[in-house]
Design a protein around this motif. Structure first.
Motif, PDB file in Angstrom:
ATOM      1  N   LEU A 182     -35.342   2.355  -1.718  1.00 14.77           N
ATOM      2  CA  LEU A 182     -34.473   3.622  -2.453  1.00 14.77           C
ATOM      3  C   LEU A 182     -34.443   3.743  -3.965  1.00 14.77           C
ATOM      4  O   LEU A 182     -34.533   4.980  -4.257  1.00 14.77           O
ATOM      5  CB  LEU A 182     -33.657   3.753  -1.513  1.00 14.77           C
ATOM      6  CG  LEU A 182     -33.348   5.414  -1.412  1.00 14.77           C
ATOM      7  CD1 LEU A 182     -34.203   6.320  -1.561  1.00 14.77           C
ATOM      8  CD2 LEU A 182     -31.713   5.544  -0.412  1.00 14.77           C
ATOM      9  N   ILE A 216     -44.174  13.465   3.420  1.00 13.37           N
ATOM     10  CA  ILE A 216     -42.819  14.593   3.607  1.00 13.37           C
ATOM     11  C   ILE A 216     -43.384  16.107   3.290  1.00 13.37           C
ATOM     12  O   ILE A 216     -43.844  15.547   2.222  1.00 13.37           O
ATOM     13  CB  ILE A 216     -41.477  13.756   2.848  1.00 13.37           C
ATOM     14  CG1 ILE A 216     -41.319  12.373   2.633  1.00 13.37           C
ATOM     15  CG2 ILE A 216     -40.575  14.766   2.824  1.00 13.37           C
ATOM     16  CD1 ILE A 216     -40.360  11.740   2.059  1.00 13.37           C
ATOM     17  N   LEU A 234     -41.065  11.818  -1.806  1.00  9.10           N
ATOM     18  CA  LEU A 234     -39.800  10.964  -1.919  1.00  9.10           C
ATOM     19  C   LEU A 234     -38.899  11.931  -3.358  1.00  9.10           C
ATOM     20  O   LEU A 234     -38.215  12.092  -2.934  1.00  9.10           O
ATOM     21  CB  LEU A 234     -39.248   9.656  -1.828  1.00  9.10           C
ATOM     22  CG  LEU A 234     -38.186   9.325  -1.745  1.00  9.10           C
ATOM     23  CD1 LEU A 234     -37.484  10.251  -0.720  1.00  9.10           C
ATOM     24  CD2 LEU A 234     -38.515   8.144  -1.307  1.00  9.10           C
ATOM     25  N   ARG A 235     -39.560  11.186  -4.391  1.00  7.29           N
ATOM     26  CA  ARG A 235     -39.440  11.875  -5.392  1.00  7.29           C
ATOM     27  C   ARG A 235     -38.898  13.536  -5.588  1.00  7.29           C
ATOM     28  O   ARG A 235     -37.776  14.326  -6.178  1.00  7.29           O
ATOM     29  CB  ARG A 235     -40.398  10.745  -6.524  1.00  7.29           C
ATOM     30  CG  ARG A 235     -39.229  10.000  -6.863  1.00  7.29           C
ATOM     31  CD  ARG A 235     -40.583   9.644  -7.631  1.00  7.29           C
ATOM     32  NE  ARG A 235     -41.915   9.329  -7.768  1.00  7.29           N
ATOM     33  CZ  ARG A 235     -42.641   8.464  -7.452  1.00  7.29           C
ATOM     34  NH1 ARG A 235     -42.153   7.335  -7.122  1.00  7.29           N
ATOM     35  NH2 ARG A 235     -43.881   8.389  -7.350  1.00  7.29           N
ATOM     36  N   LEU A 253     -30.134  11.631   4.344  1.00  7.07           N
ATOM     37  CA  LEU A 253     -31.574  10.874   4.590  1.00  7.07           C
ATOM     38  C   LEU A 253     -30.574   9.527   5.945  1.00  7.07           C
ATOM     39  O   LEU A 253     -30.097   9.348   6.218  1.00  7.07           O
ATOM     40  CB  LEU A 253     -32.294   9.274   3.542  1.00  7.07           C
ATOM     41  CG  LEU A 253     -32.762  10.224   2.611  1.00  7.07           C
ATOM     42  CD1 LEU A 253     -32.148  11.002   1.250  1.00  7.07           C
ATOM     43  CD2 LEU A 253     -33.412   9.347   1.398  1.00  7.07           C
ATOM     44  N   THR A 286     -36.034   6.119  -6.937  1.00  8.79           N
ATOM     45  CA  THR A 286     -35.510   7.541  -6.840  1.00  8.79           C
ATOM     46  C   THR A 286     -34.484   7.697  -7.613  1.00  8.79           C
ATOM     47  O   THR A 286     -33.757   8.075  -9.074  1.00  8.79           O
ATOM     48  CB  THR A 286     -34.915   7.644  -5.853  1.00  8.79           C
ATOM     49  OG1 THR A 286     -34.235   7.112  -5.618  1.00  8.79           O
ATOM     50  CG2 THR A 286     -36.059   8.214  -4.234  1.00  8.79           C
ATOM     51  N   HIS A 335     -46.207   8.600   0.082  1.00  8.17           N
ATOM     52  CA  HIS A 335     -44.627   8.736   0.738  1.00  8.17           C
ATOM     53  C   HIS A 335     -43.630   8.920  -0.836  1.00  8.17           C
ATOM     54  O   HIS A 335     -43.142   9.595  -0.918  1.00  8.17           O
ATOM     55  CB  HIS A 335     -44.288   7.101   1.126  1.00  8.17           C
ATOM     56  CG  HIS A 335     -43.208   7.846   1.851  1.00  8.17           C
ATOM     57  ND1 HIS A 335     -42.266   8.980   3.057  1.00  8.17           N
ATOM     58  CD2 HIS A 335     -41.848   7.218   2.272  1.00  8.17           C
ATOM     59  CE1 HIS A 335     -41.649   9.036   3.976  1.00  8.17           C
ATOM     60  NE2 HIS A 335     -40.762   7.871   2.801  1.00  8.17           N
ATOM     61  N   LEU A 382     -33.050  14.754   5.008  1.00  7.21           N
ATOM     62  CA  LEU A 382     -34.547  14.223   5.133  1.00  7.21           C
ATOM     63  C   LEU A 382     -35.010  13.352   6.349  1.00  7.21           C
ATOM     64  O   LEU A 382     -33.908  12.199   6.555  1.00  7.21           O
ATOM     65  CB  LEU A 382     -35.111  13.178   4.250  1.00  7.21           C
ATOM     66  CG  LEU A 382     -35.979  13.966   2.513  1.00  7.21           C
ATOM     67  CD1 LEU A 382     -34.036  14.712   2.248  1.00  7.21           C
ATOM     68  CD2 LEU A 382     -36.279  12.937   1.676  1.00  7.21           C
ATOM     69  N   THR A 390     -35.529   6.113   6.260  1.00  6.96           N
ATOM     70  CA  THR A 390     -35.898   5.289   5.562  1.00  6.96           C
ATOM     71  C   THR A 390     -36.428   4.076   6.284  1.00  6.96           C
ATOM     72  O   THR A 390     -37.315   3.123   5.640  1.00  6.96           O
ATOM     73  CB  THR A 390     -34.515   5.125   4.594  1.00  6.96           C
ATOM     74  OG1 THR A 390     -33.506   5.002   5.573  1.00  6.96           O
ATOM     75  CG2 THR A 390     -33.976   5.571   4.171  1.00  6.96           C
ATOM     76  N   GLY A 448     -38.981  10.920   5.469  1.00 10.49           N
ATOM     77  CA  GLY A 448     -38.395  10.743   4.918  1.00 10.49           C
ATOM     78  C   GLY A 448     -37.480   9.617   5.461  1.00 10.49           C
ATOM     79  O   GLY A 448     -36.295   8.744   4.910  1.00 10.49           O
ATOM     80  N   LEU A 452     -39.458   2.813   4.283  1.00 11.07           N
ATOM     81  CA  LEU A 452     -39.398   2.508   2.455  1.00 11.07           C
ATOM     82  C   LEU A 452     -39.711   0.683   3.285  1.00 11.07           C
ATOM     83  O   LEU A 452     -39.417   0.021   1.734  1.00 11.07           O
ATOM     84  CB  LEU A 452     -38.073   3.412   2.641  1.00 11.07           C
ATOM     85  CG  LEU A 452     -38.087   4.716   1.809  1.00 11.07           C
ATOM     86  CD1 LEU A 452     -36.690   4.939   1.325  1.00 11.07           C
ATOM     87  CD2 LEU A 452     -39.109   4.195   0.509  1.00 11.07           C
TER      88      LEU A 452
END
Length: 350
Positions: free
Chosen positions: A42, A329, A154-155, A83, A46, A150, A111, A136, A134, A140
């Motif tokens: 994460l 997402i 996400l960004r 999240l 990001t 993804h 998210l 995690t 999203g 992720l």
């Protein structure tokens, strides 16, 4: 949408703090190594700083304690997004303990997917848009890397607010490696080539705000009376539908979609976007042909049922969001363009 204005919360900036919470099942307490890799990724993807809460890893936390974490996160001005780690099956019991005033005072994006349909729809009814997907622990933490689609969405959801075309990655898995297996940190699940999306309805382009989510959860929300009684609130909107690892049979999926039709929701929306469904799990094994048949059965019953209530709806089935991976997402309460003429889908993450 008629009389339904939603706020799109402002974006975070690299270095900002984001809450990582477990409003349903505390998957990080069950598989901490996957969670810790998710937190590292994460930050890498990001530039945001994850903040855990008392129940993020606490298995068996009460609905009141999980709600307290959500209220704390939504009420903290230093937290710029929230999240979920994963879904579950009892988030419906958390919703009555949430403070809508905190959410409205400082809207921030949430998210999550699956059982988080409860929270996303609750935010929607209080005028705050979120993002479907999203989680995690699912998208992720596992595997050798974060899927590019993804990471891009996400960004966009958290940082940039871009408008992105939702594309087909060309492969999909129904589930990953068992999180108790160290290989879960380095290997994807069994992936197979995907088939083209199926389009139905008129060849026109629709742009509207989204609502919907997991078909396992939507009946709970409606039965609990946590959605406006007037279907006009989704007039001109886009309905998102997807099914979970519970693998409901096509017949049951048709029953739920039919109920949405009887509620007036299918007639109100202008487009319906249906995810590629999972058809296997740790407990259910099928051949590739059997999996394709299950997907086709669900596709056919959804298209037939939607068109029975709204022949003018633009429908696309097979979009990679929800419970399969790679996962896009998608905006929830934000804008989605479903172009039946060009057979393309665009998401606005503003």
């Amino acid at each position: 949408m008629t009389d339904m204005e939603l706020i799109s919360p402002r974006k975070a900036a690299p270095g900002d703090k984001v809450a990582v919470v477990s409003p349903s099942f505390a998957a990080p307490g069950f598989a901490p190594a996957v969670h810790e890799q998710a937190m590292e990724r994460l930050e890498e993807v990001t530039g945001l700083v994850p903040v855990e809460y008392p129940t993020t890893r606490r298995l068996g936390a009460t609905p009141q304690d999980r709600a307290a974490d959500l209220n704390a996160a939504f009420g903290d001005p230093e937290i710029r997004a929230v999240l979920a780690t994963i879904g579950g099956e009892d988030q419906i019991t958390v919703i009555p303990h949430l403070d809508a005033d905190l959410v409205r005072a400082d809207p921030k994006p949430f998210l999550g997917h699956s059982d988080n349909t409860n929270l996303l729809s609750w935010l929607w009814t209080h005028g705050v848009a979120g993002y479907y997907g999203g989680s995690t622990q699912v998208h992720l933490g596992p595997g050798p890397a974060v899927d590019p689609v993804h990471a891009a969405s996400l960004r966009a959801a958290l940082l940039t607010g871009e408008r992105l075309e939702i594309t087909e990655p060309g492969e999909a898995e129904d589930f990953g490696v068992d999180w108790q297996d160290p290989a879960a940190l380095t290997s994807f699940g069994d992936r197979e080539p995907t088939e083209p999306w199926t389009w139905a309805g008129p060849e026109r382009s629709v742009t509207g705000r989204t609502w919907g989510g997991c078909l396992d959860v939507l009946p709970w929300i409606l039965t609990a009376g946590r959605f406006p009684t007037d279907p006009a609130v989704v007039d001109g909107g886009v309905l998102l539908l997807e099914t979970s690892e519970e693998l409901p049979p096509a017949r049951e999926v048709g029953f739920v979609v039919r109920s949405l039709g009887e509620r007036g929701l299918l007639d109100a929306v202008d487009a319906v976007v249906v995810a590629r469904p999972p058809t296997t799990s740790f407990d259910v094994e099928l051949t590739p042909a059997e999996r394709a048949e299950k997907r086709a059965e669900q596709r056919d019953v959804v298209i037939e049922t939607v068109q029975r209530y709204n022949p003018e709806a633009v429908i696309v089935v097979g979009v990679p969001f929800g419970h399969t991976r790679p996962q896009w997402i998608l905006p929830y309460g934000g804008m989605l363009t479903v172009d039946g003429a060009e057979q393309r889908v665009w998401a606005d993450y503003a």
